[in-house]
Design a protein around this motif. Structure first.
Motif, short mmCIF file in Angstrom:
data_model
loop_
_atom_site.label_atom_id
_atom_site.label_comp_id
_atom_site.label_asym_id
_atom_site.label_seq_id
_atom_site.Cartn_x
_atom_site.Cartn_y
_atom_site.Cartn_z
N ASP A 90 -6.49 7.31 0.14
CA ASP A 90 -5.43 7.67 1.08
C ASP A 90 -6.06 8.40 2.24
O ASP A 90 -6.92 9.25 2.03
N PHE A 91 -5.66 8.07 3.44
CA PHE A 91 -6.13 8.86 4.58
C PHE A 91 -5.13 8.78 5.72
O PHE A 91 -4.20 7.97 5.68
N ASN A 92 -5.32 9.66 6.71
CA ASN A 92 -4.48 9.66 7.90
C ASN A 92 -5.22 9.05 9.05
O ASN A 92 -6.45 9.18 9.15
C1 LIG Z 1 -2.26 13.68 6.23
O1 LIG Z 1 -1.68 14.62 7.11
C2 LIG Z 1 -0.62 15.38 6.53
C3 LIG Z 1 0.01 16.19 7.61
O2 LIG Z 1 -0.96 16.83 8.41
C4 LIG Z 1 -1.18 16.21 5.39
O3 LIG Z 1 -0.16 16.95 4.80
C5 LIG Z 1 -1.80 15.27 4.37
O4 LIG Z 1 -2.42 16.00 3.33
C6 LIG Z 1 -2.84 14.36 5.01
N1 LIG Z 1 -3.22 13.36 4.03
C7 LIG Z 1 -4.50 13.08 3.75
C8 LIG Z 1 -4.73 12.05 2.71
O5 LIG Z 1 -5.44 13.61 4.34
#
Ligand SMILES: *[C@@H]1O[C@H](CO)[C@@H](O)[C@H](O)[C@H]1NC(C)=O
Ligand SMILES: *[C@@H]1O[C@H](CO)[C@@H](O)[C@H](O)[C@H]1NC(C)=O
Length: 284
Positions: A90-92
């Motif tokens: 999972d990533f952003n």
């Molecule tokens: C993605 O971003 C959200 C909001 O900043 C954060 O809560 C979340 O942990 C992040 N997810 C990952 C997989 O890094």
């Protein structure tokens, strides 16, 4: 005009080549039997069709070849979105809506044109530029179009099927799809950033509807790599816990049953009775 040419080409080729054939083929129409397999963790180079913002038509170069470009850049990495071969994660990825990207998303969300990308079969560099075979990966973003803004569901499941035999010589792609799967949409205007929540899953256990062996001259086993009918999407950790519990419970049942049976038998025989009590005294 371009579409008409492609259509007439397709009609001619299908009328010549009847029956079934391997998919995907390279630009020469040949089966990509020899390719450089990916190694686990390799970066997968993903490129996407460049489109005109007015009508969504493909952009073509001087030789009438479709122009591909990278996926928009993620702020988190400073690089276009990409995947690591064989790694589910999972990533952003935060993308910024330039004027051009905003207008392209109007077309994607309205489903006028697909957000079409592709994954090269082979990990060798410049493989696609040399006419190599690829697997399409379409990003099915969803949302709503408004006069003043777009509402976009920023969640993305990315499902990538690889051969199930885990033979490293066959580390390539069979199919891929990406789709929004959330309940909330984010309001976007030109200049805004949007954080995509990306969940990449490599499907490496889809059994193929054939013997599963790779015939000579083919890159991997032929057939339909399909989901089992009782498919349960479950994380490896929870399945490991479930498996452990199952083994533990079975063990207890077997032990209880055997203990009863053995005790009864042993009680009948004096010869073993002393062994029995000794054995279980030791266990205590
Ligand atoms: C993605 O971003 C959200 C909001 O900043 C954060 O809560 C979340 O942990 C992040 N997810 C990952 C997989 O890094
Ligand atoms: C999604 O929308 C609901 C309803 O507006 C809201 O309560 C919830 O916090 C939102 N979830 C996220 C992850 O933004």
């Amino acid at each position: 005009m371009k579409l008409f040419n492609i259509a007439s080409f397709l009609t001619i080729s299908t009328s010549i080549v009847a029956g079934t054939q391997w998919y995907p083929l390279d630009i020469k129409g040949e089966i990509p039997a020899t390719f450089t397999p990916y190694k686990r963790g390799d970066n997968v180079y993903l490129d996407c069709i460049s489109r005109n913002i007015d009508n969504g038509e493909h952009k073509f170069d001087e030789q009438d070849k479709i122009i591909y470009g990278p996926f928009p850049t993620c702020k988190e990495t400073g690089k276009p979105l990409n995947f690591k071969y064989g790694i589910s994660e999972d990533f952003n990825c935060t993308i910024t809506f330039s004027d051009e990207l905003y207008h392209l998303f109007q077309l994607y969300i309205h489903e006028d044109v697909p957000f079409s990308c592709r994954l090269p079969i082979s990990s060798e560099s410049h493989y696609l530029e040399q006419g190599g075979a690829y697997i399409p990966l379409t990003f099915n973003f969803r949302g709503e179009i408004h006069d003043s803004h777009l509402d976009i569901d920023p969640t993305l499941n990315v499902l990538i099927t690889k051969p199930a035999n885990n033979n490293e010589d066959e580390n390539t792609f069979i199919s891929a799809v990406a789709y929004s799967s959330g309940t909330n949409a984010t309001r976007i205007v030109i200049g805004d950033s949007l954080t995509l929540s990306v969940a990449v899953r490599f499907l490496d256990q889809l059994k193929v509807t054939s013997s599963g062996t790779t015939p000579a001259g083919l890159p991997y086993a032929e057939g339909f790599y399909k989901f089992p009918i009782n498919f349960t999407p479950i994380s490896p950790t929870s399945s490991a816990i479930l498996l452990f519990m199952a083994v533990l419970i079975t063990g207890i049942i077997v032990f209880a049953a055997t203990y009863n049976y053995l005790s009864k038998r042993l009680i009948k025989s004096h010869k073993y009775k002393s062994v029995d009590s000794e054995a279980f005294t030791k266990m205590d």
